[in-house]
Design a protein around this motif. Sequence first.
Motif, PDB file in Angstrom:
ATOM      1  N   LEU C   6      93.302  -1.132  35.329  1.00  0.00           N
ATOM      2  CA  LEU C   6      91.864  -1.121  35.073  1.00  0.00           C
ATOM      3  C   LEU C   6      91.328   0.302  35.086  1.00  0.00           C
ATOM      4  O   LEU C   6      90.454   0.660  34.294  1.00  0.00           O
ATOM      5  CB  LEU C   6      91.140  -1.951  36.142  1.00  0.00           C
ATOM      6  CG  LEU C   6      91.318  -3.456  35.998  1.00  0.00           C
ATOM      7  CD1 LEU C   6      90.942  -4.183  37.275  1.00  0.00           C
ATOM      8  CD2 LEU C   6      90.488  -3.978  34.825  1.00  0.00           C
ATOM      9  N   LEU C   7      91.881   1.110  35.986  1.00  0.00           N
ATOM     10  CA  LEU C   7      91.436   2.495  36.067  1.00  0.00           C
ATOM     11  C   LEU C   7      91.767   3.235  34.780  1.00  0.00           C
ATOM     12  O   LEU C   7      90.959   3.998  34.250  1.00  0.00           O
ATOM     13  CB  LEU C   7      92.099   3.179  37.263  1.00  0.00           C
ATOM     14  CG  LEU C   7      91.691   4.627  37.482  1.00  0.00           C
ATOM     15  CD1 LEU C   7      90.209   4.722  37.777  1.00  0.00           C
ATOM     16  CD2 LEU C   7      92.489   5.248  38.621  1.00  0.00           C
ATOM     17  N   PRO C  56      72.524   3.948  27.615  1.00  0.00           N
ATOM     18  CA  PRO C  56      73.383   2.837  28.059  1.00  0.00           C
ATOM     19  C   PRO C  56      73.881   3.062  29.491  1.00  0.00           C
ATOM     20  O   PRO C  56      74.054   4.203  29.916  1.00  0.00           O
ATOM     21  CB  PRO C  56      74.549   2.856  27.075  1.00  0.00           C
ATOM     22  CG  PRO C  56      74.503   4.181  26.432  1.00  0.00           C
ATOM     23  CD  PRO C  56      73.085   4.638  26.450  1.00  0.00           C
ATOM     24  N   PRO C  57      74.110   1.962  30.229  1.00  0.00           N
ATOM     25  CA  PRO C  57      74.419   2.087  31.656  1.00  0.00           C
ATOM     26  C   PRO C  57      75.603   2.992  31.952  1.00  0.00           C
ATOM     27  O   PRO C  57      75.503   3.839  32.835  1.00  0.00           O
ATOM     28  CB  PRO C  57      74.698   0.652  32.091  1.00  0.00           C
ATOM     29  CG  PRO C  57      74.649  -0.188  30.882  1.00  0.00           C
ATOM     30  CD  PRO C  57      73.996   0.579  29.800  1.00  0.00           C
ATOM     31  N   ALA C  58      76.704   2.830  31.220  1.00  0.00           N
ATOM     32  CA  ALA C  58      77.891   3.617  31.555  1.00  0.00           C
ATOM     33  C   ALA C  58      77.566   5.104  31.558  1.00  0.00           C
ATOM     34  O   ALA C  58      77.888   5.828  32.507  1.00  0.00           O
ATOM     35  CB  ALA C  58      79.012   3.315  30.581  1.00  0.00           C
ATOM     36  N   SER C  59      76.867   5.555  30.521  1.00  0.00           N
ATOM     37  CA  SER C  59      76.557   6.979  30.424  1.00  0.00           C
ATOM     38  C   SER C  59      75.651   7.423  31.558  1.00  0.00           C
ATOM     39  O   SER C  59      75.846   8.486  32.146  1.00  0.00           O
ATOM     40  CB  SER C  59      75.864   7.274  29.100  1.00  0.00           C
ATOM     41  OG  SER C  59      76.607   6.754  28.041  1.00  0.00           O
ATOM     42  N   GLY C 346      77.978  -5.559  43.848  1.00  0.00           N
ATOM     43  CA  GLY C 346      78.485  -6.548  44.789  1.00  0.00           C
ATOM     44  C   GLY C 346      79.818  -7.023  44.272  1.00  0.00           C
ATOM     45  O   GLY C 346      80.295  -6.537  43.248  1.00  0.00           O
ATOM     46  N   PRO C 347      80.404  -7.978  44.988  1.00  0.00           N
ATOM     47  CA  PRO C 347      81.742  -8.440  44.604  1.00  0.00           C
ATOM     48  C   PRO C 347      81.817  -8.839  43.124  1.00  0.00           C
ATOM     49  O   PRO C 347      82.806  -8.596  42.449  1.00  0.00           O
ATOM     50  CB  PRO C 347      81.962  -9.658  45.494  1.00  0.00           C
ATOM     51  CG  PRO C 347      80.920  -9.612  46.543  1.00  0.00           C
ATOM     52  CD  PRO C 347      79.859  -8.680  46.133  1.00  0.00           C
ATOM     53  N   GLN C 348      80.713  -9.434  42.645  1.00  0.00           N
ATOM     54  CA  GLN C 348      80.766  -9.929  41.270  1.00  0.00           C
ATOM     55  C   GLN C 348      80.754  -8.822  40.220  1.00  0.00           C
ATOM     56  O   GLN C 348      81.169  -9.010  39.097  1.00  0.00           O
ATOM     57  CB  GLN C 348      79.586 -10.865  40.993  1.00  0.00           C
ATOM     58  CG  GLN C 348      79.874 -12.281  41.399  1.00  0.00           C
ATOM     59  CD  GLN C 348      79.084 -12.677  42.631  1.00  0.00           C
ATOM     60  OE1 GLN C 348      78.584 -11.817  43.355  1.00  0.00           O
ATOM     61  NE2 GLN C 348      78.967 -13.963  42.865  1.00  0.00           N
ATOM     62  N   ASN C 353      81.549  -6.822  35.223  1.00  0.00           N
ATOM     63  CA  ASN C 353      81.415  -5.589  34.448  1.00  0.00           C
ATOM     64  C   ASN C 353      82.529  -4.602  34.750  1.00  0.00           C
ATOM     65  O   ASN C 353      82.273  -3.464  35.127  1.00  0.00           O
ATOM     66  CB  ASN C 353      80.077  -4.907  34.750  1.00  0.00           C
ATOM     67  CG  ASN C 353      78.899  -5.728  34.322  1.00  0.00           C
ATOM     68  OD1 ASN C 353      78.535  -6.676  34.997  1.00  0.00           O
ATOM     69  ND2 ASN C 353      78.323  -5.386  33.199  1.00  0.00           N
ATOM     70  N   PRO C 354      83.787  -5.040  34.627  1.00  0.00           N
ATOM     71  CA  PRO C 354      84.876  -4.133  35.007  1.00  0.00           C
ATOM     72  C   PRO C 354      84.812  -2.826  34.221  1.00  0.00           C
ATOM     73  O   PRO C 354      85.057  -1.761  34.779  1.00  0.00           O
ATOM     74  CB  PRO C 354      86.138  -4.917  34.685  1.00  0.00           C
ATOM     75  CG  PRO C 354      85.710  -5.986  33.747  1.00  0.00           C
ATOM     76  CD  PRO C 354      84.288  -6.277  34.050  1.00  0.00           C
ATOM     77  N   ALA C 355      84.438  -2.904  32.960  1.00  0.00           N
ATOM     78  CA  ALA C 355      84.443  -1.694  32.137  1.00  0.00           C
ATOM     79  C   ALA C 355      83.490  -0.661  32.718  1.00  0.00           C
ATOM     80  O   ALA C 355      83.815   0.516  32.833  1.00  0.00           O
ATOM     81  CB  ALA C 355      84.041  -2.037  30.707  1.00  0.00           C
ATOM     82  N   LEU C 356      82.318  -1.120  33.144  1.00  0.00           N
ATOM     83  CA  LEU C 356      81.321  -0.211  33.692  1.00  0.00           C
ATOM     84  C   LEU C 356      81.818   0.414  34.994  1.00  0.00           C
ATOM     85  O   LEU C 356      81.797   1.629  35.177  1.00  0.00           O
ATOM     86  CB  LEU C 356      80.014  -0.979  33.935  1.00  0.00           C
ATOM     87  CG  LEU C 356      78.929  -0.181  34.643  1.00  0.00           C
ATOM     88  CD1 LEU C 356      78.433   0.936  33.759  1.00  0.00           C
ATOM     89  CD2 LEU C 356      77.784  -1.078  35.056  1.00  0.00           C
ATOM     90  N   VAL C 357      82.277  -0.440  35.913  1.00  0.00           N
ATOM     91  CA  VAL C 357      82.672   0.058  37.230  1.00  0.00           C
ATOM     92  C   VAL C 357      83.842   1.015  37.120  1.00  0.00           C
ATOM     93  O   VAL C 357      83.833   2.113  37.682  1.00  0.00           O
ATOM     94  CB  VAL C 357      83.050  -1.111  38.153  1.00  0.00           C
ATOM     95  CG1 VAL C 357      83.512  -0.583  39.494  1.00  0.00           C
ATOM     96  CG2 VAL C 357      81.864  -2.020  38.343  1.00  0.00           C
TER      97      VAL C 357
END
Lengths: 322, 172, 507
Positions: C6-7, C56-59, C346-348, C353-357
Amino acid sequence: MRLRILAALAALSVLAVSGCGDTGSGGGTSALRIMAPAAPGGGWDQTSRVAEQAIKSAVPDRQVEVFNVPGAGGTIGLAQLAGEKGNGDLLMTMGLVMVGAIEQNKSKVTLAETTPIAKLTEEYEIIVVPAESPLKTLADLAAAWKADPAKVSVAGGSAGGTDHIVAGLMAKAAGVDPKQVNYIAHSGGGEALNALLGNKVTIGVSGVGEFAEHVKSGKLRALGVTSAERLPDLDAPTLKEGGMDVELANWRGFVAPAGLSDADHKALTDLVTKMHDSQAWKDAVAKNGWIDSFMTGQEFAGYLKSEETRVKAIIAEMGLVS
Amino acid sequence: MSAPDEAAPAGKRRWWRPELGLALVVPALGVLVVLGTLDVSTAASQLGLGPRFFPMLVGGSMILVGLFYVADVLRGGRGDPEESEDVDVDAPSDWRSVGLVSGVFLAFVAVLDVLGWIIAASLLFFGLATVLGAEHRLRTAGIAVVMGVSTYLLFVKGLGVTLPGGLLRGVI
Amino acid sequence: MESLQLLLDGFGSALTPVNLLYALVGVTLGTLVGVLPGIGPAMTVALLLPITFTVPPASAFIMFAGIYYGGMYGGSTTSILLNTPGESSSMITALEGNKMARRGRAAQALATAAIGSFVAGTIATALLVFAAPAVVSFAISFGPEDYFALAILAFTAVSSVLSRSVVRGLASLGLGLMIGLVGIDQQTGQARLTLGIAQLLDGIDVVIVAVGLFAVGEALYVASRLRHAPPEVVPVGRAWMGRADWGRSWRPWLRGTALGFPFGALPGGGAEIPTFLSYAAEKRLARGVAREEYGKGAIEGVAGPEAANNASAAGTLVPLLTLGLPTSATAAIMLAAFQQYGLQPGPQLFDHNPALVWGMIASLFIGNTMLLVLNLPLAPVWAKLLRIPRPYLYAGIVLFAALGVYALNASAVDLVVLYLLGVLGFAMRRFGLPVAPAVIGMILGPMAEIQLRRALAIGAGDVGVLVRSPIAVVLLVLSALALLTPLFRTLLARRTGGPPLPVSRED
């Protein structure tokens, strides 16, 4: 020298990237200023900034600017607002917390020196226990409270704030002296949440949004909510159902300076109504999990009065003012 | 240890040294802490310690430590002034400069809201630099204005910090 | 090893040109606001929150994380060069760092800070990937009695900065504790020592204390005894750390990381406490040259605390991402940013949103590397800051101090408080009262008080709760050891009649 160049570069790139450069002066009427009487990032600040965006979308030719006057539960902002008598281009975001802070900080300026404009949103409070807690229902809580109030530690936000008021009202409804509530004040929801997840305290009180996620994941158990009816997608009874006659909403709204002309009063009310009707506002309300509770004019003024009376009484009963 | 500053003019004033002033401030503040929190009410039920326990502890300790400090100074003890590259530790204190820096800063605070950030900050920079020994008035003034304007543009226009516009509101 | 995959995906999403640009802007801005006294990462992120409406959030998160790390690093620059820390977490760095700079080792001090920040940031981010669950359960298990014991342990760090005269050090500590008392008492909502001034109800912000005691105090001190002869230009020295510097730095980096990371994850732990502890620990552990240099500019005293404050920034992200629990001001504002996007950390979050985290975590590695690349070559350049003529330099410092403090609350009262603290800082310098204990007292006093009272209230008044948890016992034993060992050692030396061990202190 290099410092300044670096600074300018950084600033330029931020502007360029985010594409939100200044639009320069001009436009139809004078600029509206919205005061958030709190530091950036909190609830009042968020409400103010969402309102700014919504007004810009609803009335594109009106300039809007948000500014922060943090401190002392909003009473510093309130004092500043009182000095702007008759200014029809100024709104201040405020809410239930300010009503309590005025009492507790012995603020010289009160809400009587403002013109109520509108109530905008509500958020309800939720009462939770750690998943391992033996308390299953509000009746269990009432029984534990009656047995020994000192053994029921209550985690919540600042002393005299909404969470504390809810705890006091609940104790009273359960037949316990509100003064006996063993309230453990925490700064912000995060700290209280930590104490709950670590099973250090008996119950926790906070805004629904702070704990909902953890209730759903099963780490916390909800005993009740302070709304009049059950909330959608949250399996928790209202306090009334659980036998405690308490209903309370952490509401937010706008007030303007005192001494407004009727025309200014009407113009501000119309502007806020237009903002409330805009799609941008509706979207933001949904996104933030707020509950739309729009109310203007006399209705809001009356509501404000009754909240003042209620909060004053309970704060005195809890021994928070001398 | 050489004692270059305040070389005592011999005789009666020898026991007085400016350091004693600072030493006396410590127990005085301790008393203030104790007295200032006497009226804090403890009406609400508080299990354990109330809001007055800690101030009493701090105030009491400050009185105690402060008295030791005063005694130490009276017996001739002295702290080592902090060394700094820009500071001539052996020079006598230049109280005039300290007063001027204070004056410039407090004047800045007083006029900030009226004149606005750009003008007040430029004056602050100019005033301080001059007091601290800047030689070319014109160049200093130029730099001061550049500092005032650039900080305003960067922080107000770039980052949205609230700084007072004052006289120039609407112009910039 | 799912995390690793994932990383890697995260790197894929973070390594777009646009996101790299955001990361660059973030670390640059962060370094910049870190350098300026009074303006910190929390304020900057808060001011930039409105970009969440357009970006966008990621940026946005990549940029915010860059600001956070950059701010933690940037604060050290002015600490080292000018003895005026840009952030409260860099105050400890000023103690040894500035002395190094004065001995012509500014470039080495800056380099060890930059590399230490990189090492700590990288290790701590890796721990964030692999040890998050363990860290979270550790953070949650921390109760008020443990915090109280922790505060007591941190107080023992005071003994290492007391300077020669114990009574002066304690007087300074008392002043700090008093400043910490001002404001509303959190547990009961009662005002204390506010003198009826509404602006003091929320207490005196640590930024005002840091900037007042250090920056304004220094400016007044310089004014009082300005060197009228042109100062000899301090040699900036070789622009690179020598072999000996590396040898002396790497252990403090690692120890600083180990201290900073878990503390960052604790609510209220903050970045300051691990820097105090790291400083005190390095001083205790110093041997040989380092022991002699401590107090005159030992590189260990810069390497450890700087690593600790950057590691704590990464530690803060653990409870934020996994529980939605903000443990620092910057994290609280980042949480608000998440909510702007309708995301609930949180855990969810990791599932939804794995891509974001993972993109954000990957961007932390990238941002860290960028910081190093940006700052290492800049170290000698920053050091040239010392060439600015003194009148301009100090006028500029005071200007930025006033700007940062005014920007906190838009309040002139804060500026007056800033000035008064500046006068206090000046008097303390002039008469040899060490400043560090005051700062430690100001930060730890409120924490010790509130946690002690919470623990006793939860325990319904039973004092036994303070030693009921094993963590608290361990911390209290450590504090006792920290206080008693030097005492014991001196006694032992006297008993045997031999010359005192190299701990030689004059009185």
